[in-house]
Structure formats: C-alpha cells, structure tokens
Design a protein around this motif. Structure first.
Motif, short mmCIF file in Angstrom:
data_model
loop_
_atom_site.label_atom_id
_atom_site.label_comp_id
_atom_site.label_asym_id
_atom_site.label_seq_id
_atom_site.Cartn_x
_atom_site.Cartn_y
_atom_site.Cartn_z
N ASP A 34 0.87 -1.37 -0.11
CA ASP A 34 0.04 -0.02 -0.03
C ASP A 34 0.97 1.37 -0.12
O ASP A 34 0.49 2.36 -0.72
N PHE A 35 2.03 1.36 0.70
CA PHE A 35 2.85 2.31 0.97
C PHE A 35 3.44 2.52 -0.54
O PHE A 35 3.41 3.89 -0.72
N ASP A 38 2.29 1.60 -3.57
CA ASP A 38 1.40 2.00 -4.36
C ASP A 38 1.01 3.61 -4.56
O ASP A 38 1.02 4.29 -5.37
N ASP A 39 1.05 3.86 -3.22
CA ASP A 39 0.52 5.40 -2.79
C ASP A 39 1.87 6.16 -3.26
O ASP A 39 1.33 7.25 -3.65
N THR A 40 2.99 5.87 -3.06
CA THR A 40 4.11 6.63 -3.04
C THR A 40 4.73 6.61 -4.66
O THR A 40 5.20 7.66 -5.25
N GLN A 49 2.87 4.47 7.31
CA GLN A 49 1.69 4.99 7.60
C GLN A 49 1.66 6.50 7.65
O GLN A 49 0.42 7.40 7.84
N ASN A 81 2.00 10.39 6.89
CA ASN A 81 1.47 11.16 5.55
C ASN A 81 2.90 11.99 5.30
O ASN A 81 3.07 12.22 3.88
N ARG A 108 5.38 9.78 3.70
CA ARG A 108 4.77 9.46 2.25
C ARG A 108 4.89 10.54 1.10
O ARG A 108 5.49 10.30 0.18
N ARG A 111 7.08 10.35 -2.22
CA ARG A 111 6.35 10.57 -3.41
C ARG A 111 7.10 11.71 -4.04
O ARG A 111 7.01 11.67 -5.52
#
Length: 313
Positions: A137-138, A140-142, A183, A185, A188, A192
């Motif tokens: 998940d980390f 995928d998000d970044t 987790q 933000n 992340r 990103r």
C-alpha cells in the motif's frame, strides 16, 4: 490368577504415583478397569493394568486428552501417531508463546500504553500476506502514480519485511515502528516527491538503474575523509570531490562540469532523508540482515563539499 500378582488399589497408587481417586476415575470411565475384585469386593489390578495406568499417567502429563488416551489403549491409534500429532500441536503452542513473550518484552522496552500493546499484538499476529499489504500500500501510494525508476520499485517490492515465526523483541519493535513509518503522511509525501523527481529524470533521458557501485564509491571516499577529520570545505576535499564527480560523469554520460555538480547536489538533497535510511534499517532488523550503515553523514559531507567547489579543479 495367583493373588500375589494382583495389587489392591492402595498399592497400585503407591506404584504409579496416582491417587486412589484418580485410579477409581479411570476404572469408572472404562479406561483401566480392575482386573478382578477380592471376595470383599475390593478392586484388584495385575501387572498389565499397572503398565496401562503408568502409560495413562505419562500421556496425561503430556496433556493428551482422555478420548485419545482411550484410543491408544484400545489400539485404535498408534502411540507414534499420537506423538507426532501432539508434538506438532506443541510446536504451534510454543510459537504462540514465544511470540507473546516477544510482544511483552517489546511492550516493556517501549513502555507502551494499552492501545499500542493491543495494536502490536494484532500486527504480529497477521499473516505474512497481510503484513506485506502494509508495504505494498505504501509503495502503491508513493510510486504508483509516477513513472519512477523501475529498479527502485522492484527493490522495494522484493525486499519485504518478513517477521519470523519466533521474532525477538527487537524485531517486534522494528515491525511496529515500520508500520507507523509507512503510514506517516509526511514520510509518504517525501517519498512521493522522490518518485516524481525520478520521473522527471527519466523524462530527461536517464534510464540508468540504482548504481549501488556509485553509492559504495561515495561511501568509501567520503568515509576516508571523515575518518581523517577532513572538513568538506578544506582544500584537500577538492581531490575527493574530483574523484567522485568523475565517477558520476562516467556513469551518467555527462560532462564533468559545474552543471553536473549542481545536479549531484540536487540528487543528494532529494534522496538524503533520514527516514528512508530508517526504513531500510528496520527492514534489515526484521529480516535479520546485516545492519545497514547510516549514509546521511556521508551524503551531507559530499553535498557541502560540492557546494563549496562548484567547478572542477
């Protein structure tokens, strides 16, 4: 049968270490019935009954349930089969107990509050796939929305933290901290930005990989400078900078000029986040890999030296 081969229940209790009440219980349940009775109606047991009672005592001490004990005595199942099954069950119980011990020691080390202890217990009891989901998940998000360096994304996905079945308190603490980190933000957002920077570099034609050899060269050259007490703005630092910029120029196919040095500084500033180093340190702890060195002082020295000397000497 000769009376000398028969034991009254009291003598049997002395021989087996079981209480009279327990022997009566096994008799009433039909597990080890008496061999015969005396004229006065007292229970009597022969050598075979004595041996069966001793087997029952041993099996019960090993926490074998009574229905299984009954099947063993009736030869409906073999003792070996029972031993294998029970040993496997004990292995599972031991793993659970060791996991609980590790969680409790981690709670003690961190002086955790009840909420954190509950979360820690839940996290370590997840399946491996469920734990990996936090990391995927980390990623995928970044990295999912950017055309970042595919070698970096592959490294992250193939370097999953695998909490062992019997973790140490240190590994449990590392797993707890890692979940909190991925987790976060702010972290992340920082990662990103790294992915977006890599995307811009790829758009400019940089299709190179991770360059572990280049990182090792920086670590070695700057490490020697730091060990010698050399300041990044010292005259002697020019030789270190020149050696490394030449390596960068060769690796990326660029001229060794002031633009290259400004570009290296930019790369260092984007990548040199202490939380990224901490991420890999935690993964190494969980996976029982060799400790990862902290490269932040290395990159900081190199970046300052580059800013001090924007041209080739």
């Amino acid at each position: 049968m000769d009376d000398e081969t028969l034991f009254p229940i009291g003598a049997l209790a002395e021989r087996t270490g079981l209480t009279v009440k327990t022997i009566r219980f096994y008799a009433d349940k039909g597990i080890v019935p008496p061999t015969s009775h005396s004229p006065a109606g007292y229970r009597l047991y022969d050598i075979d009954a004595l041996a069966r009672l001793e087997l029952v005592r041993t099996l019960r001490e090993l926490d074998i349930d009574l229905p299984t004990v009954r099947r063993v005595l009736a030869r409906e199942t073999s003792l070996a089969e029972v031993a294998v099954a029970h040993a496997a069950a004990l292995d599972a119980q031991i793993r659970v107990l060791r996991l609980r011990r590790a969680v409790l020691r981690a709670v003690a080390n961190r002086e955790s509050k009840p909420q954190e202890m509950d979360l820690m217990h839940k996290l370590v009891n997840l399946t491996q796939a469920e734990r990996h989901r936090y990391i995927h998940d980390f990623i995928d998000d970044t990295f999912g929305g950017a055309d970042a360096n595919p070698a970096m994304v592959e490294l992250l996905r193939t370097s999953m933290p695998d909490l062992p079945e019997e973790p140490t308190a240190e590994q449990v603490e590392a797993w707890m901290e890692l979940v909190q980190l991925v987790q976060d933000n702010d972290f992340r957002a920082a990662v990103r930005r790294m992915a977006e920077y890599q995307e811009r570099q790829r758009a400019d034609g940089d299709s190179t990989g991770l360059h572990h050899d280049l990182t090792e060269a920086v670590r070695a050259e700057v490490g020697r400078a730091l060990a010698a007490g050399m300041a990044p703005d010292a005259v002697e630092a020019a030789a270190v900078v020149n050696t490394l910029t030449a390596r960068y120029a060769e690796t990326f196919g660029r001229p060794d000029d002031a633009d290259l040095r400004r570009w290296i500084v930019e790369r260092l500033e984007v990548a040199n986040d202490a939380r990224v180093t901490r991420y890999w340190q935690l993964v190494s702890t969980i996976n029982n890999w060799p400790p990862m060195p902290d490269l932040a002082p290395i990159f900081a020295w190199f970046g300052r030296a580059l800013k001090t000397r924007p041209r080739v000497y």
